[in-house]
Design a protein around this motif. Structure first.
Motif, PDB file in Angstrom:
ATOM      1  N   LEU A   1      -1.421   3.125   9.215  1.00  0.00           N
ATOM      2  CA  LEU A   1      -1.680   2.308   9.386  1.00  0.00           C
ATOM      3  C   LEU A   1      -2.411   0.837   9.234  1.00  0.00           C
ATOM      4  CD1 LEU A   1      -0.261   0.349   6.146  1.00  0.00           C
ATOM      5  CD2 LEU A   1       1.671  -0.178   7.726  1.00  0.00           C
ATOM      6  N   ALA A   2      -3.476   0.578   8.475  1.00  0.00           N
ATOM      7  CA  ALA A   2      -3.782  -1.039   9.078  1.00  0.00           C
ATOM      8  C   ALA A   2      -3.512  -1.909   8.365  1.00  0.00           C
ATOM      9  CB  ALA A   2      -6.082  -0.936   8.944  1.00  0.00           C
TER      10      ALA A   2
ATOM     11  N   ALA B   1       0.871  -1.158  -0.062  1.00  0.00           N
ATOM     12  CA  ALA B   1      -0.088   0.190  -0.377  1.00  0.00           C
ATOM     13  C   ALA B   1       1.149   1.150   0.080  1.00  0.00           C
ATOM     14  CB  ALA B   1      -0.758   0.117   1.743  1.00  0.00           C
ATOM     15  N   PHE B   2       1.129   2.179  -0.890  1.00  0.00           N
ATOM     16  CA  PHE B   2       1.276   3.769  -0.950  1.00  0.00           C
ATOM     17  C   PHE B   2       0.963   4.610   0.021  1.00  0.00           C
ATOM     18  CE2 PHE B   2       2.208   1.913  -4.932  1.00  0.00           C
ATOM     19  CZ  PHE B   2       3.552   1.952  -5.192  1.00  0.00           C
ATOM     20  N   THR B   3       1.134   5.465   0.204  1.00  0.00           N
ATOM     21  CA  THR B   3       1.243   6.337   0.912  1.00  0.00           C
ATOM     22  C   THR B   3       0.511   7.559   0.081  1.00  0.00           C
ATOM     23  OG1 THR B   3       3.027   7.938   1.212  1.00  0.00           O
ATOM     24  CG2 THR B   3       2.435   6.687   3.518  1.00  0.00           C
ATOM     25  N   SER B   4      -0.903   8.375   0.423  1.00  0.00           N
ATOM     26  CA  SER B   4      -1.591   9.433  -0.372  1.00  0.00           C
ATOM     27  C   SER B   4      -0.269   9.921  -1.386  1.00  0.00           C
ATOM     28  CB  SER B   4      -2.543   9.956  -0.149  1.00  0.00           C
ATOM     29  OG  SER B   4      -1.474  11.083   1.189  1.00  0.00           O
TER      30      SER B   4
ATOM     31  N   VAL C   1      -4.385  -5.026  12.835  1.00  0.00           N
ATOM     32  CA  VAL C   1      -3.939  -4.195  13.953  1.00  0.00           C
ATOM     33  C   VAL C   1      -3.241  -2.983  13.324  1.00  0.00           C
ATOM     34  CG1 VAL C   1      -1.539  -4.392  14.502  1.00  0.00           C
ATOM     35  CG2 VAL C   1      -2.590  -6.348  14.147  1.00  0.00           C
ATOM     36  N   PHE C   2      -3.858  -2.297  13.738  1.00  0.00           N
ATOM     37  CA  PHE C   2      -3.684  -0.719  13.620  1.00  0.00           C
ATOM     38  C   PHE C   2      -2.158   0.246  14.391  1.00  0.00           C
ATOM     39  CE2 PHE C   2      -8.131  -1.065  13.586  1.00  0.00           C
ATOM     40  CZ  PHE C   2      -9.163  -1.351  11.996  1.00  0.00           C
ATOM     41  N   TRP C   3      -1.338   0.751  13.298  1.00  0.00           N
ATOM     42  CA  TRP C   3      -0.244   1.182  13.337  1.00  0.00           C
ATOM     43  C   TRP C   3      -0.002   2.403  13.040  1.00  0.00           C
ATOM     44  CZ3 TRP C   3       5.159  -1.000  10.785  1.00  0.00           C
ATOM     45  CH2 TRP C   3       6.025  -0.505  11.404  1.00  0.00           C
ATOM     46  N   ASP C   4      -0.298   3.437  14.600  1.00  0.00           N
ATOM     47  CA  ASP C   4       0.296   5.094  14.607  1.00  0.00           C
ATOM     48  C   ASP C   4       1.658   4.567  13.664  1.00  0.00           C
ATOM     49  OD1 ASP C   4       0.287   7.189  15.397  1.00  0.00           O
ATOM     50  OD2 ASP C   4      -0.403   7.301  16.723  1.00  0.00           O
ATOM     51  N   ARG C   5       1.649   5.043  12.911  1.00  0.00           N
ATOM     52  CA  ARG C   5       3.601   6.149  12.580  1.00  0.00           C
ATOM     53  C   ARG C   5       3.987   6.644  13.390  1.00  0.00           C
ATOM     54  NH1 ARG C   5       5.579   3.435  11.004  1.00  0.00           N
ATOM     55  NH2 ARG C   5       7.075   3.811   9.444  1.00  0.00           N
ATOM     56  N   GLN C   6       3.210   6.497  13.918  1.00  0.00           N
ATOM     57  CA  GLN C   6       4.480   7.813  14.863  1.00  0.00           C
ATOM     58  C   GLN C   6       5.236   7.273  15.768  1.00  0.00           C
ATOM     59  OE1 GLN C   6       0.939  11.361  16.013  1.00  0.00           O
ATOM     60  NE2 GLN C   6       2.230  12.114  14.044  1.00  0.00           N
ATOM     61  N   SER C   7       4.269   5.890  16.155  1.00  0.00           N
ATOM     62  CA  SER C   7       4.712   4.960  17.512  1.00  0.00           C
ATOM     63  C   SER C   7       5.844   4.125  16.576  1.00  0.00           C
ATOM     64  CB  SER C   7       3.394   4.443  17.944  1.00  0.00           C
ATOM     65  OG  SER C   7       4.052   3.315  18.862  1.00  0.00           O
ATOM     66  N   ASP C   8       6.485   3.599  17.577  1.00  0.00           N
ATOM     67  CA  ASP C   8       7.602   2.474  16.816  1.00  0.00           C
ATOM     68  C   ASP C   8       7.034   1.102  16.574  1.00  0.00           C
ATOM     69  OD1 ASP C   8       9.612   4.547  16.817  1.00  0.00           O
ATOM     70  OD2 ASP C   8      10.013   3.376  19.328  1.00  0.00           O
TER      71      ASP C   8
ATOM     72  N   ALA D   1      -3.367  -8.219   4.320  1.00  0.00           N
ATOM     73  CA  ALA D   1      -4.202  -7.420   3.348  1.00  0.00           C
ATOM     74  C   ALA D   1      -2.668  -5.444   3.964  1.00  0.00           C
ATOM     75  CB  ALA D   1      -5.166  -6.592   3.457  1.00  0.00           C
ATOM     76  N   LEU D   2      -2.818  -4.443   3.419  1.00  0.00           N
ATOM     77  CA  LEU D   2      -2.872  -3.258   4.191  1.00  0.00           C
ATOM     78  C   LEU D   2      -3.467  -2.466   3.413  1.00  0.00           C
ATOM     79  CD1 LEU D   2       1.071  -4.268   3.545  1.00  0.00           C
ATOM     80  CD2 LEU D   2      -0.239  -4.060   6.017  1.00  0.00           C
ATOM     81  N   ALA D   3      -3.548  -0.816   4.139  1.00  0.00           N
ATOM     82  CA  ALA D   3      -4.374   0.172   3.896  1.00  0.00           C
ATOM     83  C   ALA D   3      -3.177   1.441   4.833  1.00  0.00           C
ATOM     84  CB  ALA D   3      -6.092   0.684   3.518  1.00  0.00           C
ATOM     85  N   TYR D   4      -3.631   2.524   4.441  1.00  0.00           N
ATOM     86  CA  TYR D   4      -2.656   3.964   4.801  1.00  0.00           C
ATOM     87  C   TYR D   4      -3.988   4.885   5.179  1.00  0.00           C
ATOM     88  CZ  TYR D   4       2.341   3.254   5.022  1.00  0.00           C
ATOM     89  OH  TYR D   4       3.790   2.935   5.303  1.00  0.00           O
TER      90      TYR D   4
END
Length: 391
Positions: A306-307, A256-259, A316-323, A296-299
């Motif tokens: 990132l989902a 998945a790409f960022t916007s 699983v939800f990954w807050d990109r400001q977190s490690d 599957a991935l989605a920003y």
């Protein structure tokens, strides 16, 4: 199913012949539109959101008022209807059915026209180009054809010849809608939608391509293949390809790409998720979802979340400001095969092997000092097989 242009409504078509409107703000079901006598195959909102078109296996196309939820007009064909597409002004519908022609229908006057025979088999899909002067159709004869909407004449034909396997995907790539990608075997074809000419072949994989993602900016394509590699293609540089990852082990990957197209996330069956810089091609960071296969991935629209959909029925939800990833949404034991965010970042949908689509909303946690969590607010049932893609 389809979201309204303003995102406030969702229309779904069902196997029992009914349509249902949903309020996306509350997640509540709305009115039921009854009329079809068999399965509804396709539903579309008009560009202004005031009309709904539906086509089904009862060989009819119906036009509805989206506010009053009343039937405006009906058009009967002799064949099941597989797809419908509104013109940009919302005045005309293109229809795809199991004959070899494309039909145009003016729902206000109930007038219709049928194009010249072109496809040798059933027409499966139709799409108006933004100008309204042309319609694209795809058929079981492995062709994509472009038609003049004024004269009904065939303008061009793109024949997918010499295929040793089925067409894996067709996607619109660039923001100006002038380019699409068609993938089969180990090659990606980039086609000009106006001329029908294949402008570029992306070659490098040595086995069938399994999945493809394109950046919203239109510059990048990421592809994964049975040859064990992930490749990044630069469409602004002649389609130059770069191998991001390669292995000889069992392999399957989601991407998945960022916007902005500046970051690419790639997830693997061992639970690893890598984040790459598309400019430098460097690996920026990586994490591992323990005891899970990434499917599957989605920003999120703001690129801050990132989902990650996994084999074991979790997102699983990954807050990109977190490690490391944080909130985990459990919903069953079947794999999540596809995820998408609504342009409104507080809505998300995913589907998978359980043959259902889950609609989720960001819900405020009981503790005010904690961030909002994701909650499943509705489950769409009635799908007859695994859900592979969603938008």
């Amino acid at each position: 199913m389809e979201f309204s242009p303003d995102g406030r409504q969702l229309i779904t078509g069902h196997i029992d012949g009914n349509l249902r409107l949903w309020d996306t703000m509350s997640g509540s079901p709305g009115p039921v539109l009854r009329g079809h006598t068999d399965m509804v195959v396709q539903v579309r909102f008009s560009p202004d959101g005031q009309l709904i078109a539906s086509g089904g296996t009862d060989s009819t196309v119906r036009l509805w008022d989206s506010s009053l939820c009343t039937l405006i007009s009906l058009y009967s064909t002799s064949r099941p209807v597989f797809d419908v597409s509104f013109s940009s002004d919302g005045l005309t519908l293109a229809l795809a059915d199991s004959c070899n022609k494309v039909r145009l229908w003016d729902g206000s006057s109930n007038g219709s026209s049928v194009g010249q025979p072109g496809h040798s088999y059933s027409v499966e899909s139709v799409a108006y180009l933004p100008t309204g002067q042309s319609v694209l159709s795809g058929g079981l004869d492995k062709t994509v054809r472009k038609w003049d909407t004024l004269t009904g004449a065939l303008e061009s034909t793109h024949v997918l010849t010499g295929l040793s396997s089925e067409v894996l995907f067709v996607q619109k790539l660039s923001p100006d809608t002038q380019q699409s990608a068609c993938c089969f075997d180990e090659t990606i074809h980039l086609q000009d939608l106006q001329t029908g000419v294949v402008e570029l072949f992306l070659e490098g994989h040595t086995d069938d391509i399994k999945k493809v993602a394109h950046s919203p900016c239109g510059r990048w394509i990421a592809s994964t293949s049975k040859d064990g590699s992930v490749r990044l293609w630069d469409l602004h540089n002649g389609g130059q390809g770069h191998v991001l990852f390669e292995t000889n082990a069992e392999f399957n990957a989601a991407s998945a790409f960022t916007s902005t197209g500046l970051r690419l996330a790639v997830g693997f069956i061992d639970g690893t998720v890598n984040i790459y810089d598309t400019q430098s091609k460097e690996l920026l960071t990586t994490t591992t979802i323990e005891d899970q296969r990434v499917r599957a991935l989605a920003y999120s629209p703001n690129n801050l979340e990132l989902a990650i959909g996994c084999q074991g029925g979790v997102v699983v939800f990954w807050d990109r400001q977190s490690d490391e990833p944080g909130h985990v949404l459990h919903f069953g034991t079947d794999a999540v095969c596809c995820i998408t965010y609504s342009p409104w970042k507080d809505w998300l949908a995913f589907g998978g092997d359980d043959m259902r689509v889950h609609l989720c909303r960001r819900c405020q946690s009981e503790s005010s000092d904690m961030e909002a969590l994701w909650c499943v607010v509705f489950v769409v049932e009635g799908v007859l097989d695994w859900v592979w893609d969603i938008a």
